[in-house]
Design a protein around this motif. Structure first.
Motif, PDB file in Angstrom:
ATOM      1  N   SER A 177       3.972  -9.652  57.335  1.00 36.16           N
ATOM      2  CA  SER A 177       2.401  -9.829  56.793  1.00 36.16           C
ATOM      3  C   SER A 177       2.228 -11.470  57.115  1.00 36.16           C
ATOM      4  CB  SER A 177       2.032  -9.622  55.549  1.00 36.16           C
ATOM      5  OG  SER A 177       2.992 -10.426  54.759  1.00 36.16           O
ATOM      6  N   LEU A 178       0.829 -11.581  57.194  1.00 33.60           N
ATOM      7  CA  LEU A 178       0.241 -12.866  57.639  1.00 33.60           C
ATOM      8  C   LEU A 178       0.234 -14.168  56.715  1.00 33.60           C
ATOM      9  CD1 LEU A 178      -1.679 -12.088  60.651  1.00 33.60           C
ATOM     10  CD2 LEU A 178       0.630 -12.754  60.664  1.00 33.60           C
ATOM     11  N   SER A 179       0.495 -13.814  55.296  1.00 31.33           N
ATOM     12  CA  SER A 179       0.442 -14.746  54.348  1.00 31.33           C
ATOM     13  C   SER A 179       1.700 -15.491  54.228  1.00 31.33           C
ATOM     14  CB  SER A 179       0.301 -14.092  52.933  1.00 31.33           C
ATOM     15  OG  SER A 179       1.236 -13.002  52.602  1.00 31.33           O
ATOM     16  N   GLU A 180       1.718 -16.729  53.659  1.00 27.83           N
ATOM     17  CA  GLU A 180       2.982 -17.621  53.581  1.00 27.83           C
ATOM     18  C   GLU A 180       3.972 -16.850  52.545  1.00 27.83           C
ATOM     19  OE1 GLU A 180       5.445 -20.646  54.263  1.00 27.83           O
ATOM     20  OE2 GLU A 180       3.500 -20.429  55.048  1.00 27.83           O
ATOM     21  N   VAL A 181       3.752 -16.126  51.696  1.00 22.94           N
ATOM     22  CA  VAL A 181       4.828 -15.245  51.249  1.00 22.94           C
ATOM     23  C   VAL A 181       3.935 -14.146  50.643  1.00 22.94           C
ATOM     24  CG1 VAL A 181       6.048 -17.196  50.120  1.00 22.94           C
ATOM     25  CG2 VAL A 181       4.144 -16.334  48.846  1.00 22.94           C
ATOM     26  N   ALA A 182       4.782 -13.058  50.295  1.00 19.29           N
ATOM     27  CA  ALA A 182       4.276 -11.863  49.640  1.00 19.29           C
ATOM     28  C   ALA A 182       3.543 -12.059  48.302  1.00 19.29           C
ATOM     29  CB  ALA A 182       5.247 -10.646  49.878  1.00 19.29           C
ATOM     30  N   ARG A 183       2.524 -11.252  48.103  1.00 23.51           N
ATOM     31  CA  ARG A 183       1.770 -11.372  46.875  1.00 23.51           C
ATOM     32  C   ARG A 183       2.529 -11.140  45.591  1.00 23.51           C
ATOM     33  NH1 ARG A 183      -3.915 -11.500  45.442  1.00 23.51           N
ATOM     34  NH2 ARG A 183      -4.326 -10.366  43.460  1.00 23.51           N
ATOM     35  N   GLY A 184       3.643 -10.025  45.975  1.00 24.44           N
ATOM     36  CA  GLY A 184       4.654  -9.797  45.063  1.00 24.44           C
ATOM     37  C   GLY A 184       5.362 -10.983  44.377  1.00 24.44           C
ATOM     38  N   LYS A 185       5.539 -11.903  45.103  1.00 28.73           N
ATOM     39  CA  LYS A 185       6.513 -13.102  44.670  1.00 28.73           C
ATOM     40  C   LYS A 185       5.572 -13.977  43.614  1.00 28.73           C
ATOM     41  CE  LYS A 185       9.363 -13.926  48.394  1.00 28.73           C
ATOM     42  NZ  LYS A 185      10.017 -15.027  49.426  1.00 28.73           N
ATOM     43  N   LEU A 186       4.178 -13.952  43.828  1.00 25.54           N
ATOM     44  CA  LEU A 186       3.539 -14.500  42.863  1.00 25.54           C
ATOM     45  C   LEU A 186       3.637 -13.567  41.352  1.00 25.54           C
ATOM     46  CD1 LEU A 186       2.435 -16.190  45.282  1.00 25.54           C
ATOM     47  CD2 LEU A 186       0.317 -16.039  44.068  1.00 25.54           C
ATOM     48  N   MET A 187       3.673 -12.118  41.713  1.00 27.01           N
ATOM     49  CA  MET A 187       3.729 -11.285  40.207  1.00 27.01           C
ATOM     50  C   MET A 187       4.783 -11.518  39.815  1.00 27.01           C
ATOM     51  SD  MET A 187       2.072  -7.903  42.151  1.00 27.01           S
ATOM     52  CE  MET A 187       0.185  -7.703  42.662  1.00 27.01           C
ATOM     53  N   VAL A 188       6.012 -11.855  40.319  1.00 24.11           N
ATOM     54  CA  VAL A 188       7.352 -11.594  39.663  1.00 24.11           C
ATOM     55  C   VAL A 188       7.209 -13.371  39.085  1.00 24.11           C
ATOM     56  CG1 VAL A 188       9.660 -12.173  40.026  1.00 24.11           C
ATOM     57  CG2 VAL A 188       8.611 -10.299  41.197  1.00 24.11           C
ATOM     58  N   ALA A 189       6.759 -14.248  39.597  1.00 26.06           N
ATOM     59  CA  ALA A 189       6.840 -15.616  38.958  1.00 26.06           C
ATOM     60  C   ALA A 189       5.790 -15.600  37.823  1.00 26.06           C
ATOM     61  CB  ALA A 189       6.277 -16.723  40.138  1.00 26.06           C
ATOM     62  N   ALA A 190       4.686 -14.852  37.928  1.00 27.10           N
ATOM     63  CA  ALA A 190       3.809 -14.810  36.715  1.00 27.10           C
ATOM     64  C   ALA A 190       4.552 -13.967  35.723  1.00 27.10           C
ATOM     65  CB  ALA A 190       2.593 -14.270  37.224  1.00 27.10           C
ATOM     66  N   ARG A 191       5.219 -13.001  35.915  1.00 33.40           N
ATOM     67  CA  ARG A 191       5.866 -12.107  35.052  1.00 33.40           C
ATOM     68  C   ARG A 191       6.918 -12.857  34.331  1.00 33.40           C
ATOM     69  NH1 ARG A 191       6.458  -7.961  37.690  1.00 33.40           N
ATOM     70  NH2 ARG A 191       8.413  -8.133  38.263  1.00 33.40           N
ATOM     71  N   GLU A 192       7.565 -13.979  35.007  1.00 31.84           N
ATOM     72  CA  GLU A 192       8.857 -14.651  34.503  1.00 31.84           C
ATOM     73  C   GLU A 192       8.505 -15.843  33.882  1.00 31.84           C
ATOM     74  OE1 GLU A 192      11.651 -14.718  37.770  1.00 31.84           O
ATOM     75  OE2 GLU A 192      11.982 -12.464  37.507  1.00 31.84           O
ATOM     76  N   GLY A 193       7.106 -16.393  33.994  1.00 35.39           N
ATOM     77  CA  GLY A 193       6.620 -17.702  33.652  1.00 35.39           C
ATOM     78  C   GLY A 193       7.081 -18.969  34.418  1.00 35.39           C
ATOM     79  N   ARG A 194       7.127 -18.632  35.667  1.00 34.33           N
ATOM     80  CA  ARG A 194       7.778 -19.616  36.411  1.00 34.33           C
ATOM     81  C   ARG A 194       6.439 -20.182  37.458  1.00 34.33           C
ATOM     82  NH1 ARG A 194      10.148 -18.016  40.495  1.00 34.33           N
ATOM     83  NH2 ARG A 194      10.210 -15.839  40.326  1.00 34.33           N
ATOM     84  N   GLU A 195       6.551 -21.529  37.885  1.00 31.48           N
ATOM     85  CA  GLU A 195       5.519 -22.003  38.898  1.00 31.48           C
ATOM     86  C   GLU A 195       6.049 -21.773  40.310  1.00 31.48           C
ATOM     87  OE1 GLU A 195       5.431 -26.248  38.385  1.00 31.48           O
ATOM     88  OE2 GLU A 195       4.079 -26.154  36.537  1.00 31.48           O
ATOM     89  N   ILE A 196       5.144 -21.716  41.130  1.00 32.01           N
ATOM     90  CA  ILE A 196       5.188 -21.398  42.474  1.00 32.01           C
ATOM     91  C   ILE A 196       5.062 -22.755  43.302  1.00 32.01           C
ATOM     92  CG2 ILE A 196       4.546 -19.164  42.276  1.00 32.01           C
ATOM     93  CD1 ILE A 196       1.755 -20.132  43.386  1.00 32.01           C
ATOM     94  N   PRO A 197       5.673 -22.828  44.369  1.00 33.69           N
ATOM     95  CA  PRO A 197       5.595 -24.083  45.250  1.00 33.69           C
ATOM     96  C   PRO A 197       4.024 -24.094  45.604  1.00 33.69           C
ATOM     97  CG  PRO A 197       7.408 -22.752  46.050  1.00 33.69           C
ATOM     98  CD  PRO A 197       6.612 -21.962  45.092  1.00 33.69           C
ATOM     99  N   LEU A 198       3.671 -25.497  45.707  1.00 26.50           N
ATOM    100  CA  LEU A 198       2.406 -25.668  46.465  1.00 26.50           C
ATOM    101  C   LEU A 198       2.454 -25.328  47.837  1.00 26.50           C
ATOM    102  CD1 LEU A 198       1.682 -29.262  45.387  1.00 26.50           C
ATOM    103  CD2 LEU A 198       0.194 -27.383  44.912  1.00 26.50           C
ATOM    104  N   GLY A 199       1.484 -24.512  48.583  1.00 31.44           N
ATOM    105  CA  GLY A 199       1.455 -24.035  49.722  1.00 31.44           C
ATOM    106  C   GLY A 199       1.335 -22.650  49.746  1.00 31.44           C
ATOM    107  N   TRP A 200       1.578 -22.148  48.636  1.00 34.07           N
ATOM    108  CA  TRP A 200       1.594 -20.616  48.601  1.00 34.07           C
ATOM    109  C   TRP A 200       0.194 -19.900  48.239  1.00 34.07           C
ATOM    110  CZ3 TRP A 200       6.310 -18.165  45.569  1.00 34.07           C
ATOM    111  CH2 TRP A 200       7.422 -18.241  46.323  1.00 34.07           C
ATOM    112  N   ALA A 201      -0.574 -20.561  47.339  1.00 29.05           N
ATOM    113  CA  ALA A 201      -1.865 -19.993  46.900  1.00 29.05           C
ATOM    114  C   ALA A 201      -2.902 -21.041  46.618  1.00 29.05           C
ATOM    115  CB  ALA A 201      -1.439 -18.971  45.774  1.00 29.05           C
ATOM    116  N   LEU A 202      -4.171 -20.751  46.440  1.00 29.29           N
ATOM    117  CA  LEU A 202      -5.274 -21.515  45.912  1.00 29.29           C
ATOM    118  C   LEU A 202      -5.662 -20.869  44.692  1.00 29.29           C
ATOM    119  CD1 LEU A 202      -7.174 -21.993  49.246  1.00 29.29           C
ATOM    120  CD2 LEU A 202      -5.343 -23.557  48.263  1.00 29.29           C
ATOM    121  N   ASP A 203      -6.317 -21.472  43.604  1.00 25.39           N
ATOM    122  CA  ASP A 203      -6.783 -20.698  42.584  1.00 25.39           C
ATOM    123  C   ASP A 203      -8.547 -20.372  42.961  1.00 25.39           C
ATOM    124  OD1 ASP A 203      -8.882 -23.095  42.691  1.00 25.39           O
ATOM    125  OD2 ASP A 203      -7.598 -24.160  40.958  1.00 25.39           O
TER     126      ASP A 203
END
Length: 335
Positions: A177-203
């Motif tokens: 897929s053409l996103s920097e990372v899969a959306r699922g990685k954000l879902m996992v990070a949100a569930r685990e309370g972890r930050e994500i690297p800059l460059g993955w997403a915008l608010d």
């Protein structure tokens, strides 16, 4: 976790989809594609999708009794209408048409319109590779990424896949897929309370964020910056402008129960090597390139790991989380 053999998993997934109102053909073809994903280690596109597909059928976001049909055709080009149903019957028809037309004409383009989520893009290319055809697949999805320089989600993550048959052995399969990372990685990070690297997403305001929840409410960033954004644009044009399908920004998210009928698009290209340099020349050239790649001991051929997992799954089954298995059984009326 529970280990389930592939046939039992297919039958359970198909029964769950029939219980939601999908036709037997739609349920069976969808279940085949989802079990394929689980067998290849791609659980995010496997039977975990059944509950959301079932809700979409029940809510009318997908038409459970839709029957795909050819809208237009001319020699090596054909357009299939999915009828706002789940994508897999229409994609199967498109692949069949693409293969038969490529064998007659050397190359064929099959588009699908008024469609839904089409799962693992490479899944659809197996049938082409088995017939000795080179295949490309792409599809758009509900808006998740901004146009380059933009601040709001406009393009989908728009997966692209290619399959190149070999003389002996598994085809080379590239799927991304053409996103920097899969959306699922954000879902996992949100569930685990972890930050994500800059460059993955915008608010939601278009600002870079390290908060996965803010990223999920905003948009994903394309891989490779502007190059990924341009590739996503190409997919939108090939899969939607040519087919008349909805663009990503016109389709509501697949991650919500309520919303519109997505009516997005897919595109498949089939090429007969015999129409160009010739089948034997093509196969020789592929093996020459593979040998050069494997001269570096750390190189792994694309698709090789998935194929190994699939063989293992055919023998031993796949592991399915117990809560998901219980949910599938409830949907299938087996609870």
């Amino acid at each position: 976790m529970a280990t389930v053999d592939l046939k039992s998993l297919h039958d359970l997934a198909a029964a769950a989809l029939r219980g939601a109102g999908a036709s037997p053909d739609m349920a069976a073809s969808t279940a085949r594609a989802l079990v394929y994903a689980d067998a290849q280690g791609l659980a995010s596109h496997g039977v975990s999708r059944v509950p959301s597909y079932a809700v979409h059928v029940r809510n009318g976001r997908a038409v459970g009794d839709a029957v795909p049909r050819i809208l237009r055709q001319r020699d090596g080009a054909v357009l299939i209408d999915a009828g706002a149903g789940l994508a897999f019957p229409a994609c199967a028809m498109a692949i069949h048409e693409a293969a038969s037309r490529a064998l007659r004409h050397g190359v064929a383009f099959a588009g699908v319109t008024n469609s839904h989520h089409f799962g693992v893009a490479a899944y659809h290319l197996d049938a082409l590779a088995r017939q000795g055809l080179v295949g490309l697949a792409m599809g758009n999805s509900p808006a998740a990424m901004p146009a380059w320089g933009g601040r709001r989600a406009l393009f989908g993550t728009n997966p692209v896949a290619a399959a190149f048959p070999r003389r002996d052995g598994d085809p080379l399969v590239i799927d991304l897929s053409l996103s920097e990372v899969a959306r699922g990685k954000l879902m996992v990070a949100a569930r685990e309370g972890r930050e994500i690297p800059l460059g993955w997403a915008l608010d939601a305001d278009g600002n870079p964020t390290t908060d996965p929840k803010a990223g999920l409410a905003g948009s994903m960033l394309p891989m490779g910056g502007v190059k990924g954004a341009m590739l996503a644009l190409i997919v939108e044009l090939l899969a939607c402008a040519l087919t008349g399908a909805h663009f990503g920004f016109e389709a509501d998210s697949f991650f919500t129960d309520e919303g519109n009928q997505a009516r997005i698009g897919q595109a498949f290209l089939a090429i007969d090597p015999g129409a160009l340099a010739g089948r034997d020349v093509y196969l020789d050239r592929v093996e020459t390139l593979i040998a050069a790649m494997l001269a570096d001991e750390d190189v792994r051929l694309p698709g090789a790991r998935r194929a190994d997992l699939q063989r293992r799954a055919a023998e031993h089954g796949v592991d399915i989380p117990e809560p998901l298995l219980a949910q599938l059984r409830a949907l299938a009326g087996q609870a």
